[in-house]
Design a protein around this motif. Structure first.
Motif, PDB file in Angstrom:
ATOM      1  N   UNK A 194      -6.285   2.218   0.791  1.00 20.42           N
ATOM      2  CA  UNK A 194      -5.609   1.223   1.627  1.00 20.42           C
ATOM      3  C   UNK A 194      -6.545   0.122   2.124  1.00 20.42           C
ATOM      4  N   UNK A 195      -7.709   0.439   2.695  1.00 17.97           N
ATOM      5  CA  UNK A 195      -8.580  -0.641   3.176  1.00 17.97           C
ATOM      6  C   UNK A 195      -8.978  -1.624   2.078  1.00 17.97           C
ATOM      7  N   UNK A 196      -9.318  -1.118   0.908  1.00 20.12           N
ATOM      8  CA  UNK A 196      -9.725  -1.996  -0.191  1.00 20.12           C
ATOM      9  C   UNK A 196      -8.553  -2.833  -0.691  1.00 20.12           C
ATOM     10  N   UNK A 197      -7.367  -2.246  -0.735  1.00 24.08           N
ATOM     11  CA  UNK A 197      -6.195  -3.005  -1.184  1.00 24.08           C
ATOM     12  C   UNK A 197      -5.833  -4.102  -0.187  1.00 24.08           C
ATOM     13  N   UNK A 198      -5.884  -3.780   1.091  1.00 20.33           N
ATOM     14  CA  UNK A 198      -5.595  -4.797   2.100  1.00 20.33           C
ATOM     15  C   UNK A 198      -6.652  -5.904   2.058  1.00 20.33           C
ATOM     16  N   UNK A 199      -7.906  -5.523   1.905  1.00 21.37           N
ATOM     17  CA  UNK A 199      -8.974  -6.525   1.800  1.00 21.37           C
ATOM     18  C   UNK A 199      -8.745  -7.424   0.592  1.00 21.37           C
ATOM     19  N   UNK A 200      -8.326  -6.835  -0.517  1.00 21.47           N
ATOM     20  CA  UNK A 200      -8.055  -7.628  -1.716  1.00 21.47           C
ATOM     21  C   UNK A 200      -6.902  -8.606  -1.474  1.00 21.47           C
TER      22      UNK A 200
ATOM     23  N   UNK B 153       0.800  -1.223   0.000  1.00 18.19           N
ATOM     24  CA  UNK B 153       0.000   0.000   0.000  1.00 18.19           C
ATOM     25  C   UNK B 153       0.833   1.274   0.000  1.00 18.19           C
ATOM     26  N   UNK B 154       2.158   1.129   0.024  1.00 18.32           N
ATOM     27  CA  UNK B 154       3.061   2.265   0.194  1.00 18.32           C
ATOM     28  C   UNK B 154       2.819   3.398  -0.795  1.00 18.32           C
ATOM     29  N   UNK B 155       2.651   3.105  -2.070  1.00 18.76           N
ATOM     30  CA  UNK B 155       2.507   4.163  -3.070  1.00 18.76           C
ATOM     31  C   UNK B 155       1.053   4.388  -3.494  1.00 18.76           C
ATOM     32  N   UNK B 156       0.123   3.819  -2.750  1.00 21.44           N
ATOM     33  CA  UNK B 156      -1.301   3.969  -3.072  1.00 21.44           C
ATOM     34  C   UNK B 156      -1.904   5.132  -2.285  1.00 21.44           C
ATOM     35  N   UNK B 157      -2.988   5.643  -2.805  1.00 15.75           N
ATOM     36  CA  UNK B 157      -3.734   6.687  -2.095  1.00 15.75           C
ATOM     37  C   UNK B 157      -4.218   6.132  -0.761  1.00 15.75           C
ATOM     38  N   UNK B 158      -4.088   6.884   0.317  1.00 17.30           N
ATOM     39  CA  UNK B 158      -4.543   6.397   1.625  1.00 17.30           C
ATOM     40  C   UNK B 158      -6.002   5.937   1.636  1.00 17.30           C
ATOM     41  N   UNK B 159      -6.829   6.563   0.842  1.00 18.41           N
ATOM     42  CA  UNK B 159      -8.245   6.171   0.810  1.00 18.41           C
ATOM     43  C   UNK B 159      -8.447   4.778   0.217  1.00 18.41           C
TER      44      UNK B 159
END
Length: 135
Positions: free
Chosen positions: A97-103, A89-95
């Motif tokens: 982060x939850x969806x990326x972690x869930x994925x 998630x380092x270079x992703x938009x903070x908003x």
């Protein structure tokens, strides 16, 4: 079941109950197995981590995470030796982060990737790697 219950002298009612449970499982093509806290004890880290992950997945269940899933899969494939959740998630938009972690959690849950959820507390340092393909 608690181990003390299994260690106690089993009377006819308990024996009949166990026989009925075993028969019902076999009838449905299953194997009946009683699990006690002693069976679960070596897996406490896995249980704690997956309880957190499942709560996290439940919190985002109404969100379509298909695009994040694709992005996570691409990042994981490009990482080669694996990637931590923080790096993911380092270079992703903070908003996002939850969806990326869930994925990422969903990909692990589905067996596409492996993680160190059984040996270390869940954190942004948790590492995901491509699941080894059996030869």
């Amino acid at each position: 079941k608690y181990s003390r219950d299994q260690e106690s002298d089993e009377g006819p009612r308990v024996t009949a109950q166990r026989a009925a449970q075993t028969a019902a499982a076999e009838r449905d093509g299953m194997t009946y197995r009683r699990v006690t806290e002693r069976d679960l004890e070596p897996h406490q880290m896995t249980i704690v981590n997956w309880r957190r992950i499942l709560a996290f997945l439940a919190a985002v269940r109404a969100i379509d995470i298909s695009s994040e899933r694709d992005l996570v899969a691409i990042k994981l494939s490009a990482a080669g030796e694996g990637i931590t959740l923080g790096e993911l998630i380092d270079d992703a938009e903070p908003s996002s982060h939850p969806a990326m972690l869930a994925a990422a959690f969903r990909l692990v849950q589905e067996g596409h990737y492996e993680a160190d959820f059984g040996t270390k507390a869940l954190s942004l340092g948790s590492r995901l790697v491509r699941k080894a393909v059996a030869a």
